[in-house]
Scaffold this motif. Structure first.
Motif, PDB file in Angstrom:
ATOM      1  N   THR A 207     -12.998 -15.011  -1.739  1.00 39.24           N
ATOM      2  CA  THR A 207     -13.960 -15.831  -1.021  1.00 39.24           C
ATOM      3  C   THR A 207     -13.558 -15.987   0.428  1.00 39.24           C
ATOM      4  N   HIS A 208     -14.564 -16.238   1.262  1.00 36.16           N
ATOM      5  CA  HIS A 208     -14.255 -16.619   2.641  1.00 36.16           C
ATOM      6  C   HIS A 208     -14.466 -18.123   2.811  1.00 36.16           C
ATOM      7  N   ASP A 209     -14.869 -18.771   1.703  1.00 37.10           N
ATOM      8  CA  ASP A 209     -15.073 -20.216   1.760  1.00 37.10           C
ATOM      9  C   ASP A 209     -13.799 -20.891   1.270  1.00 37.10           C
TER      10      ASP A 209
ATOM     11  N   ASP B  10     -16.061 -11.769  -6.902  1.00 38.64           N
ATOM     12  CA  ASP B  10     -15.933 -11.306  -5.521  1.00 38.64           C
ATOM     13  C   ASP B  10     -17.019 -11.969  -4.674  1.00 38.64           C
ATOM     14  N   GLU B  11     -16.643 -13.019  -3.993  1.00 36.22           N
ATOM     15  CA  GLU B  11     -17.545 -13.821  -3.163  1.00 36.22           C
ATOM     16  C   GLU B  11     -18.740 -14.385  -3.929  1.00 36.22           C
ATOM     17  N   PRO B  12     -18.445 -15.197  -4.959  1.00 35.96           N
ATOM     18  CA  PRO B  12     -19.543 -15.731  -5.773  1.00 35.96           C
ATOM     19  C   PRO B  12     -20.314 -16.860  -5.105  1.00 35.96           C
TER      20      PRO B  12
ATOM     21  N   VAL C 259      -6.758   5.255  -0.935  1.00 31.52           N
ATOM     22  CA  VAL C 259      -7.055   5.887   0.352  1.00 31.52           C
ATOM     23  C   VAL C 259      -8.478   6.425   0.276  1.00 31.52           C
ATOM     24  N   PHE C 260      -9.316   6.014   1.225  1.00 26.36           N
ATOM     25  CA  PHE C 260     -10.679   6.550   1.297  1.00 26.36           C
ATOM     26  C   PHE C 260     -10.713   7.631   2.353  1.00 26.36           C
ATOM     27  N   ARG C 261     -11.370   8.724   2.011  1.00 25.19           N
ATOM     28  CA  ARG C 261     -11.565   9.773   3.017  1.00 25.19           C
ATOM     29  C   ARG C 261     -12.895   9.486   3.691  1.00 25.19           C
ATOM     30  N   GLN C 262     -12.842   9.083   4.921  1.00 22.63           N
ATOM     31  CA  GLN C 262     -14.080   8.732   5.629  1.00 22.63           C
ATOM     32  C   GLN C 262     -14.491   9.865   6.557  1.00 22.63           C
ATOM     33  N   ALA C 263     -15.745  10.291   6.437  1.00 20.86           N
ATOM     34  CA  ALA C 263     -16.257  11.366   7.289  1.00 20.86           C
ATOM     35  C   ALA C 263     -16.504  10.835   8.692  1.00 20.86           C
TER      36      ALA C 263
ATOM     37  N   ASP D   3      -8.379   9.450   7.017  1.00 26.48           N
ATOM     38  CA  ASP D   3      -8.016   8.714   5.810  1.00 26.48           C
ATOM     39  C   ASP D   3      -7.862   7.242   6.114  1.00 26.48           C
ATOM     40  N   LYS D   4      -8.525   6.452   5.286  1.00 26.31           N
ATOM     41  CA  LYS D   4      -8.422   5.004   5.461  1.00 26.31           C
ATOM     42  C   LYS D   4      -7.632   4.425   4.299  1.00 26.31           C
ATOM     43  N   GLN D   5      -6.498   3.859   4.617  1.00 28.99           N
ATOM     44  CA  GLN D   5      -5.645   3.253   3.595  1.00 28.99           C
ATOM     45  C   GLN D   5      -6.183   1.843   3.320  1.00 28.99           C
ATOM     46  N   ALA D   6      -7.116   1.730   2.373  1.00 27.88           N
ATOM     47  CA  ALA D   6      -7.761   0.423   2.138  1.00 27.88           C
ATOM     48  C   ALA D   6      -6.841  -0.535   1.404  1.00 27.88           C
ATOM     49  N   VAL D   7      -6.095  -0.007   0.438  1.00 23.60           N
ATOM     50  CA  VAL D   7      -5.099  -0.806  -0.279  1.00 23.60           C
ATOM     51  C   VAL D   7      -3.788  -0.040  -0.202  1.00 23.60           C
TER      52      VAL D   7
ATOM     53  N   GLY E  58      -8.387 -12.804   2.494  1.00 27.66           N
ATOM     54  CA  GLY E  58      -7.958 -11.984   3.618  1.00 27.66           C
ATOM     55  C   GLY E  58      -9.151 -11.716   4.512  1.00 27.66           C
ATOM     56  N   PRO E  59      -8.901 -11.265   5.728  1.00 24.39           N
ATOM     57  CA  PRO E  59     -10.008 -11.011   6.656  1.00 24.39           C
ATOM     58  C   PRO E  59     -10.931  -9.886   6.166  1.00 24.39           C
ATOM     59  N   ASN E  60     -12.082  -9.739   6.792  1.00 21.13           N
ATOM     60  CA  ASN E  60     -13.011  -8.651   6.447  1.00 21.13           C
ATOM     61  C   ASN E  60     -12.286  -7.321   6.520  1.00 21.13           C
ATOM     62  N   GLY E  61     -12.530  -6.488   5.510  1.00 21.11           N
ATOM     63  CA  GLY E  61     -11.944  -5.149   5.514  1.00 21.11           C
ATOM     64  C   GLY E  61     -10.487  -5.097   5.097  1.00 21.11           C
ATOM     65  N   ALA E  62      -9.959  -6.227   4.587  1.00 20.19           N
ATOM     66  CA  ALA E  62      -8.534  -6.275   4.244  1.00 20.19           C
ATOM     67  C   ALA E  62      -8.196  -5.452   3.003  1.00 20.19           C
ATOM     68  N   GLY E  63      -9.200  -5.235   2.141  1.00 21.27           N
ATOM     69  CA  GLY E  63      -8.950  -4.465   0.916  1.00 21.27           C
ATOM     70  C   GLY E  63      -9.168  -5.262  -0.361  1.00 21.27           C
ATOM     71  N   LYS E  64      -9.797  -6.416  -0.248  1.00 16.93           N
ATOM     72  CA  LYS E  64      -9.996  -7.284  -1.415  1.00 16.93           C
ATOM     73  C   LYS E  64     -10.925  -6.649  -2.446  1.00 16.93           C
ATOM     74  N   SER E  65     -12.128  -6.274  -1.999  1.00 16.15           N
ATOM     75  CA  SER E  65     -13.096  -5.714  -2.955  1.00 16.15           C
ATOM     76  C   SER E  65     -12.561  -4.417  -3.551  1.00 16.15           C
ATOM     77  N   THR E  66     -11.878  -3.627  -2.731  1.00 15.77           N
ATOM     78  CA  THR E  66     -11.311  -2.371  -3.230  1.00 15.77           C
ATOM     79  C   THR E  66     -10.302  -2.656  -4.344  1.00 15.77           C
ATOM     80  N   THR E  67      -9.460  -3.680  -4.160  1.00 17.55           N
ATOM     81  CA  THR E  67      -8.497  -4.041  -5.210  1.00 17.55           C
ATOM     82  C   THR E  67      -9.241  -4.418  -6.484  1.00 17.55           C
TER      83      THR E  67
HETATM   84  N1  LIG Z   1     -16.401   3.703  -0.532  1.00 14.94           N
HETATM   85  C1  LIG Z   1     -15.726   3.638   0.607  1.00 14.94           C
HETATM   86  N2  LIG Z   1     -15.583   4.725   1.403  1.00 14.94           N
HETATM   87  C2  LIG Z   1     -14.890   4.672   2.543  1.00 14.94           C
HETATM   88  N3  LIG Z   1     -14.270   3.575   3.003  1.00 14.94           N
HETATM   89  C3  LIG Z   1     -14.369   2.440   2.270  1.00 14.94           C
HETATM   90  C4  LIG Z   1     -15.115   2.407   1.037  1.00 14.94           C
HETATM   91  N4  LIG Z   1     -15.032   1.160   0.521  1.00 14.94           N
HETATM   92  C5  LIG Z   1     -14.280   0.442   1.385  1.00 14.94           C
HETATM   93  N5  LIG Z   1     -13.886   1.202   2.437  1.00 14.94           N
HETATM   94  C6  LIG Z   1     -13.031   0.767   3.548  1.00 14.94           C
HETATM   95  O1  LIG Z   1     -11.858   0.179   3.014  1.00 14.94           O
HETATM   96  C7  LIG Z   1     -11.491  -0.992   3.745  1.00 14.94           C
HETATM   97  C8  LIG Z   1     -11.374  -2.164   2.799  1.00 14.94           C
HETATM   98  O2  LIG Z   1     -12.666  -2.506   2.343  1.00 14.94           O
HETATM   99  P1  LIG Z   1     -12.937  -3.706   1.299  1.00 14.94           P
HETATM  100  O3  LIG Z   1     -14.369  -3.663   0.941  1.00 14.94           O
HETATM  101  O4  LIG Z   1     -11.946  -3.622   0.203  1.00 14.94           O
HETATM  102  O5  LIG Z   1     -12.619  -4.970   2.201  1.00 14.94           O
HETATM  103  P2  LIG Z   1     -12.743  -6.528   1.844  1.00 14.94           P
HETATM  104  O6  LIG Z   1     -11.392  -7.123   1.974  1.00 14.94           O
HETATM  105  O7  LIG Z   1     -13.449  -6.704   0.547  1.00 14.94           O
HETATM  106  O8  LIG Z   1     -13.631  -7.066   3.056  1.00 14.94           O
HETATM  107  P3  LIG Z   1     -14.842  -8.132   3.112  1.00 14.94           P
HETATM  108  O9  LIG Z   1     -14.202  -9.476   3.302  1.00 14.94           O
HETATM  109  O10 LIG Z   1     -15.574  -7.724   4.339  1.00 14.94           O
HETATM  110  O11 LIG Z   1     -15.643  -8.003   1.872  1.00 14.94           O
HETATM  111  C9  LIG Z   1     -12.522  -1.131   4.846  1.00 14.94           C
HETATM  112  O12 LIG Z   1     -11.992  -0.598   6.030  1.00 14.94           O
HETATM  113  C10 LIG Z   1     -13.705  -0.305   4.362  1.00 14.94           C
HETATM  114  O13 LIG Z   1     -14.416   0.239   5.424  1.00 14.94           O
END
Ligand SMILES: Nc1ncnc2c1ncn2[C@@H]1O[C@H](COP(=O)(O)OP(=O)(O)OP(=O)(O)O)[C@@H](O)[C@H]1O
Ligand SMILES: [Mg+2]
Length: 344
Positions: free
Chosen positions: A214-216, A181-183, A12-16, A36-40, A57-66
């Protein structure tokens, strides 16, 4: 024990929430507002040694966070991660020795020194034995054409060169797992091909586990047999890539090149069960059919009875179309997984 074990993983990210401008900044200072943003959101995932897994997964799905939680860069809000039996965040150094990571959006090379020197710094940091280093440099030079740019400083590299140098850098110490992550983001076809070939090499020849974001979708088809789809922080599919294709690609198309104009076939084709549509153009006829109702062989057999077939080919369903429909919510993968297990 599996190589990667993830259970109930949540971030969970706390977004201001800030209003624009100075007034907004001042207001935020006194009355801070957050959401609070539930990223994963509670994911479970098990990966065995030597697997190559596409994590899409689509943009913002939570891949990079995982991936950041798997590498130990980010601390999970809750849930457990075990990589080679250890918690990557708590034992960052121990974990780092066994993994490699490439984040397509940023580099791990030093900007101001030549790539060759970045590599020898990494050799020292990871305490890579001379023999291993020499051997890897030889292979990587061949597969990633390092000669072309190894003398340049990080900042002078083109995107394609930078990505190849980053890949080499992440694998110099023979890690057991590599997170990519998106090489291939923003790369031309030729460099993409080279990178794919390289990833295939390390997975097949060295048994390195590959987790690829990847998105490819060409990357996925070329490199991965397992597909994990994440959406809104939750895993919505985890299984064989082929199973997704098979389950959803009901429709296939056969294209025939005939010895004479195909128009005469039209009304006969209507009568064949399982045929969805057909289209004739000169000596060509394309027949779309429901492969659960009729086989490609039966369709081809029928056509061959009616006309002289010079050549034919079949269109495989593209994973691109299928995944686009999954993202758009047209295909319910959870339902399919339930049906597959025989649970209704
Ligand atoms: N450091 C952070 N602080 C606050 N919110 C974050 C942070 N990092 C990611 N997020 C939020 O968490 C969600 C998931 O982000 P993430 O980068 O994991 O997505 P992604 O699946 O990798 O997307 P993309 O395909 O665009 O790379 C998004 O809504 C993003 O805005
Ligand atoms: Mg990302």
């Amino acid at each position: 024990m599996s190589q990667i074990e993830v259970s109930g993983l949540t971030k969970v990210f706390r977004q201001a929430i800030k209003q624009p401008g100075l007034k907004g900044a001042v207001k935020h200072f006194f009355t801070q507002q957050y959401r609070d943003k539930q990223a994963v959101d509670g994911i479970n995932l098990t990966i065995e040694k030597g697997e190559s897994v596409a994590y899409v997964g689509p943009n913002g799905a939570g891949k990079s966070t995982t991936i950041k939680m798997l590498t130990g860069i980010l601390v999970p809000t809750s849930g457990a991660v075990r990589v080679n039996g250890i918690d990557p965040h708590k034992k960052r150094m121990e974990n780092a020795g066994k993994i490699g990571a490439v984040f397509g959006q940023r580099t791990q090379l030093w900007w101001d020194i030549p790539v060759a020197e970045s590599f020898s710094l990494l050799k020292d940091i990871y305490e890579i034995p001379d023999g291993v280093y020499r051997e890897n440099m030889k292979t990587f030079t061949k597969l990633l054409e390092l000669d072309e740019y190894i003398h340049l400083t990080g900042r002078k590299l083109s995107l394609g060169q930078r990505m190849r140098a980053d890949l080499a850098a992440s694998l110099l110490h023979n890690p057991e797992i590599v997170y990519l992550d998106e090489p291939t983001i923003g790369l031309d076809i030729a460099v993409k091909e080279r990178i794919r070939k390289f990833i295939k090499h390390i997975n097949a020849e060295l048994g390195t586990t590959v987790m690829l974001t990847t998105h490819d979708l060409g990357d996925i088809e070329d490199l991965c047999s397992r597909l994990v789809i994440i959406d809104h922080g939750k895993i919505i599919y985890d299984g064989e890539l082929q199973a997704v294709k098979d389950a959803f690609a009901r429709e296939r198309t056969l294209h025939f090149q005939l010895g004479k104009p195909a128009s005469a076939l039209a009304h006969t084709l209507h009568g064949i069960p399982g045929i969805i549509s057909h289209e004739a153009d000169g000596n060509q006829v394309s027949v779309s059919f429901d492969r659960f109702a009729v086989t490609a062989g039966e369709v081809a057999g029928q056509i061959m009875k009616l006309a002289e077939v010079v050549d034919f080919r079949i269109d495989e369903p593209s994973i691109e179309t299928i995944i686009r429909r999954v993202y758009a919510g047209e295909l319910d993968l959870a339902e399919m997984a339930t049906e597959e297990r025989g649970v209704v």
